[in-house]
Scaffold this motif. Structure first.
Motif, PDB file in Angstrom:
ATOM      1  N   ASP A  86       0.841  -1.197   0.000  1.00  0.00           N
ATOM      2  CA  ASP A  86       0.000   0.000   0.000  1.00  0.00           C
ATOM      3  C   ASP A  86       0.879   1.252   0.000  1.00  0.00           C
ATOM      4  O   ASP A  86       1.147   1.832   1.057  1.00  0.00           O
ATOM      5  N   PRO A  87       1.343   1.701  -1.172  1.00  0.00           N
ATOM      6  CA  PRO A  87       2.182   2.904  -1.242  1.00  0.00           C
ATOM      7  C   PRO A  87       1.493   4.142  -0.676  1.00  0.00           C
ATOM      8  O   PRO A  87       2.161   5.091  -0.255  1.00  0.00           O
ATOM      9  N   ASP A  88       0.143   4.126  -0.644  1.00  0.00           N
ATOM     10  CA  ASP A  88      -0.583   5.264  -0.083  1.00  0.00           C
ATOM     11  C   ASP A  88      -0.387   5.370   1.429  1.00  0.00           C
ATOM     12  O   ASP A  88      -0.806   6.350   2.046  1.00  0.00           O
ATOM     13  N   LEU A  89       0.222   4.359   2.002  1.00  0.00           N
ATOM     14  CA  LEU A  89       0.530   4.373   3.429  1.00  0.00           C
ATOM     15  C   LEU A  89       1.756   5.250   3.732  1.00  0.00           C
ATOM     16  O   LEU A  89       2.106   5.442   4.895  1.00  0.00           O
ATOM     17  N   ALA A  90       2.373   5.805   2.694  1.00  0.00           N
ATOM     18  CA  ALA A  90       3.651   6.499   2.851  1.00  0.00           C
ATOM     19  C   ALA A  90       3.597   7.638   3.860  1.00  0.00           C
ATOM     20  O   ALA A  90       4.522   7.803   4.669  1.00  0.00           O
ATOM     21  N   ASP A  91       2.534   8.445   3.835  1.00  0.00           N
ATOM     22  CA  ASP A  91       2.453   9.573   4.755  1.00  0.00           C
ATOM     23  C   ASP A  91       2.515   9.105   6.205  1.00  0.00           C
ATOM     24  O   ASP A  91       3.296   9.630   7.004  1.00  0.00           O
ATOM     25  N   ARG A  92       1.674   8.135   6.543  1.00  0.00           N
ATOM     26  CA  ARG A  92       1.670   7.628   7.917  1.00  0.00           C
ATOM     27  C   ARG A  92       2.978   6.911   8.243  1.00  0.00           C
ATOM     28  O   ARG A  92       3.474   6.979   9.373  1.00  0.00           O
ATOM     29  N   ALA A  93       3.537   6.222   7.256  1.00  0.00           N
ATOM     30  CA  ALA A  93       4.786   5.496   7.483  1.00  0.00           C
ATOM     31  C   ALA A  93       5.905   6.450   7.861  1.00  0.00           C
ATOM     32  O   ALA A  93       6.688   6.185   8.788  1.00  0.00           O
ATOM     33  N   VAL A  94       5.992   7.559   7.170  1.00  0.00           N
ATOM     34  CA  VAL A  94       7.039   8.547   7.459  1.00  0.00           C
ATOM     35  C   VAL A  94       6.872   9.089   8.872  1.00  0.00           C
ATOM     36  O   VAL A  94       7.844   9.189   9.632  1.00  0.00           O
ATOM     37  N   GLU A  95       5.652   9.439   9.255  1.00  0.00           N
ATOM     38  CA  GLU A  95       5.433   9.997  10.590  1.00  0.00           C
ATOM     39  C   GLU A  95       5.751   8.969  11.679  1.00  0.00           C
ATOM     40  O   GLU A  95       6.324   9.310  12.727  1.00  0.00           O
ATOM     41  N   GLU A  96       5.393   7.711  11.437  1.00  0.00           N
ATOM     42  CA  GLU A  96       5.683   6.681  12.432  1.00  0.00           C
ATOM     43  C   GLU A  96       7.179   6.408  12.540  1.00  0.00           C
ATOM     44  O   GLU A  96       7.711   6.216  13.641  1.00  0.00           O
ATOM     45  N   LEU A  97       7.879   6.414  11.417  1.00  0.00           N
ATOM     46  CA  LEU A  97       9.335   6.233  11.472  1.00  0.00           C
ATOM     47  C   LEU A  97       9.997   7.407  12.175  1.00  0.00           C
ATOM     48  O   LEU A  97      10.954   7.222  12.946  1.00  0.00           O
ATOM     49  N   LEU A  98       9.512   8.599  11.944  1.00  0.00           N
ATOM     50  CA  LEU A  98      10.029   9.764  12.649  1.00  0.00           C
ATOM     51  C   LEU A  98       9.852   9.607  14.158  1.00  0.00           C
ATOM     52  O   LEU A  98      10.774   9.869  14.937  1.00  0.00           O
ATOM     53  N   ASP A 140       4.489   0.574  14.008  1.00  0.00           N
ATOM     54  CA  ASP A 140       3.188   0.334  13.371  1.00  0.00           C
ATOM     55  C   ASP A 140       2.935   1.463  12.380  1.00  0.00           C
ATOM     56  O   ASP A 140       2.559   2.568  12.760  1.00  0.00           O
ATOM     57  N   LEU A 141       3.131   1.183  11.098  1.00  0.00           N
ATOM     58  CA  LEU A 141       3.030   2.221  10.075  1.00  0.00           C
ATOM     59  C   LEU A 141       1.618   2.764   9.909  1.00  0.00           C
ATOM     60  O   LEU A 141       1.436   3.796   9.270  1.00  0.00           O
ATOM     61  N   ARG A 142       0.636   2.107  10.496  1.00  0.00           N
ATOM     62  CA  ARG A 142      -0.746   2.599  10.407  1.00  0.00           C
ATOM     63  C   ARG A 142      -1.144   3.406  11.647  1.00  0.00           C
ATOM     64  O   ARG A 142      -2.268   3.850  11.769  1.00  0.00           O
ATOM     65  N   ARG A 143      -0.208   3.621  12.534  1.00  0.00           N
ATOM     66  CA  ARG A 143      -0.475   4.324  13.783  1.00  0.00           C
ATOM     67  C   ARG A 143      -0.838   5.795  13.530  1.00  0.00           C
ATOM     68  O   ARG A 143      -0.368   6.426  12.587  1.00  0.00           O
ATOM     69  N   GLN A 144      -1.653   6.347  14.420  1.00  0.00           N
ATOM     70  CA  GLN A 144      -1.938   7.784  14.435  1.00  0.00           C
ATOM     71  C   GLN A 144      -0.836   8.440  15.280  1.00  0.00           C
ATOM     72  O   GLN A 144      -0.750   8.198  16.482  1.00  0.00           O
ATOM     73  N   THR A 145      -0.002   9.235  14.657  1.00  0.00           N
ATOM     74  CA  THR A 145       1.195   9.761  15.340  1.00  0.00           C
ATOM     75  C   THR A 145       1.135  11.263  15.593  1.00  0.00           C
ATOM     76  O   THR A 145       2.155  11.876  15.921  1.00  0.00           O
ATOM     77  N   ALA A 146      -0.015  11.881  15.426  1.00  0.00           N
ATOM     78  CA  ALA A 146      -0.115  13.330  15.619  1.00  0.00           C
ATOM     79  C   ALA A 146       0.430  13.718  16.987  1.00  0.00           C
ATOM     80  O   ALA A 146       0.107  13.099  18.001  1.00  0.00           O
ATOM     81  N   GLY A 147       1.275  14.741  17.006  1.00  0.00           N
ATOM     82  CA  GLY A 147       1.820  15.230  18.256  1.00  0.00           C
ATOM     83  C   GLY A 147       3.224  14.757  18.569  1.00  0.00           C
ATOM     84  O   GLY A 147       3.789  15.143  19.595  1.00  0.00           O
ATOM     85  N   HIS A 148       3.823  13.929  17.697  1.00  0.00           N
ATOM     86  CA  HIS A 148       5.210  13.525  17.968  1.00  0.00           C
ATOM     87  C   HIS A 148       6.114  14.766  17.899  1.00  0.00           C
ATOM     88  O   HIS A 148       5.781  15.772  17.274  1.00  0.00           O
ATOM     89  N   VAL A 149       7.242  14.691  18.569  1.00  0.00           N
ATOM     90  CA  VAL A 149       8.113  15.872  18.694  1.00  0.00           C
ATOM     91  C   VAL A 149       9.444  15.681  17.973  1.00  0.00           C
ATOM     92  O   VAL A 149      10.457  16.285  18.334  1.00  0.00           O
ATOM     93  N   SER A 150       9.455  14.866  16.941  1.00  0.00           N
ATOM     94  CA  SER A 150      10.705  14.614  16.217  1.00  0.00           C
ATOM     95  C   SER A 150      11.250  15.849  15.526  1.00  0.00           C
ATOM     96  O   SER A 150      12.462  15.952  15.294  1.00  0.00           O
ATOM     97  N   PHE A 151      10.379  16.781  15.173  1.00  0.00           N
ATOM     98  CA  PHE A 151      10.828  18.055  14.601  1.00  0.00           C
ATOM     99  C   PHE A 151      10.807  19.171  15.640  1.00  0.00           C
ATOM    100  O   PHE A 151      10.862  20.357  15.294  1.00  0.00           O
TER     101      PHE A 151
END
Length: 401
Positions: free
Chosen positions: A267-279, A330-341
């Motif tokens: 699912d390449p459309d998972l890319a947005d969430r995947a990036v945030e979860e990896l961050l 978990d690349l499908r996780r809701q990651t709003a609020g992470h502080v990586s940036f």
């Protein structure tokens, strides 16, 4: 008052054996028991360590805490010998507070909007495809850091600043030296000075003969050559090192979690969430610093004016109060609020550029090389624990041909 912890060495740095992506276990214990703990910094300063998500965000957003270089103390053990940092030179606004920070940052904010960075998507796709083509021609095995993770952000930042791409090895080596924990103060200052001289000449060239790039754009304003030089050095280093390490370490994490690798491939459309979860999961820029400008009551503790607080980004991003099962990728996780940036007025200026690069690069690599795997046992991958940005020095990979 709570006794300082630890007794002398500063920030806990030892990661658990066999878990290269997990933060030091001591951080999790402190977050559970004392999320705002007294800590002796390597230079002897008695300050604090914040480990919970709530406290880290609160400190980063609070104007009563300063980012001024001359007020900060490094919590990183390898920097114990560093003398106190002088005030940030003109233009280097990440080491400043308002109003100076606001004035400089406002000049660049419009150049790093979501819309402008997404306009770069096509060029990033071209750059990524070119490097995947080269990997395919060369054949396996290869070092993914050298072939993929380093050159993509290096080429993009060169194009954005109008720097010759053939200079990339030169400036990469000096950016790396500035970030090394074991480098001597003389080596760090020397490397930074070399970068300044390089960008200073670049600024002179842009003012004499402007080209279609960001540095030429801001060089046409009222900033002095010194201001432009230090802004350029900051963009050059920030635009390369963090994204390069996220790409290398991110692929290592995906290869170490085959189910997540397969999910992104399917699912390449998972890319947005995947990036945030990896961050969130990797937190390569793992620790920040702020110093109290006045006495602040926070988290049931009193932080006195002049006391420095180390904010653990990696501990905050693994806080179970914010992210359930935080140690699970978990690349499908809701990651709003992470502080990586980061968070607040100093939140990373180039975060949208980094996001676009990763959103393109990860799926493209997986699509081109669906059988990609490590060419060495995971424990033989050399981790970049000797720098203030976490990553891997090399990532040997192979694939079926």
């Amino acid at each position: 008052m709570t006794e300082p912890f630890p007794s002398s060495a500063g920030l806990p740095m030892t990661r658990p054996a066999g878990c290269p992506f997990d933060p030091p276990e001591e951080l999790a214990r402190l977050r559970a028991e004392r999320p705002l703990s007294r800590m002796v910094f390597p230079d002897g300063h008695e300050g604090w360590l914040a480990t919970s998500h709530t406290l880290v965000r609160a400190i980063l957003a609070d104007p009563r805490f300063s980012s001024r270089y001359e007020l900060l103390h490094s919590p990183l053990p390898g920097e114990a010998a560093m003398e106190r940092t002088p005030p940030a030179p003109p233009g280097l606004f990440i080491g400043m507070d308002a109003p100076d920070h606001t004035r400089y940052r406002s000049l660049l904010t419009g150049k790093f909007t979501v819309r402008r960075m997404r306009q770069l998507t096509e060029r990033i796709e071209e750059i990524t495809a070119e490097h995947l083509d080269a990997m395919e021609r060369q054949g396996p095995p290869t070092d993914l850091v050298e072939a993929f993770a380093n050159p993509i952000p290096a080429l993009l930042i060169c194009e954005l600043l109008g720097a010759p791409y053939e200079d990339r090895a030169f400036f990469q080596s000096h950016v790396t030296k500035v970030n090394e924990l074991d480098a001597t103060p003389e080596e760090k200052h020397g490397a930074f000075g070399v970068l300044q001289e390089y960008v200073r000449q670049l600024v002179l060239d842009k003012r004499a003969k402007p080209t279609d790039d960001m540095l030429s754009d801001i060089a046409g304003g009222d900033l002095t050559s010194e201001e432009l030089t230090n802004i350029g050095v900051m963009l050059l280093g920030g635009g390369f090192d963090t994204t390069a390490n996220m790409l290398g370490l991110g692929v290592f994490a995906l290869l170490s979690h085959p189910d997540q690798f397969a999910a992104l491939r399917a699912d390449p459309d998972l890319a947005d969430r995947a990036v945030e979860e990896l961050l969130r999961y990797l937190s390569v820029t793992h620790t920040g610093m702020r110093t109290a400008l006045e006495t602040v009551e926070l988290g049931g503790q009193v932080i006195k004016a002049g006391e420095c607080v180390a904010v653990s980004v990696q501990a905050a991003n693994r806080d179970p109060e914010k992210f359930p099962d935080p140690d699970v990728l978990d690349l499908r996780r809701q990651t709003a609020g992470h502080v990586s940036f980061g968070h607040g007025v100093h939140q990373c200026l180039g975060q949208q550029l980094a996001r676009v690069e990763m959103r393109v690069a990860f799926p493209a690599l997986i699509d081109r090389f669906p059988t990609l795997r490590l060419a060495v046992p995971p424990e033989e991958v050399p981790l970049r624990t000797d720098a203030d940005i976490f990553g891997v020095h090399r990532l040997p990979v192979t694939w079926e041909v």
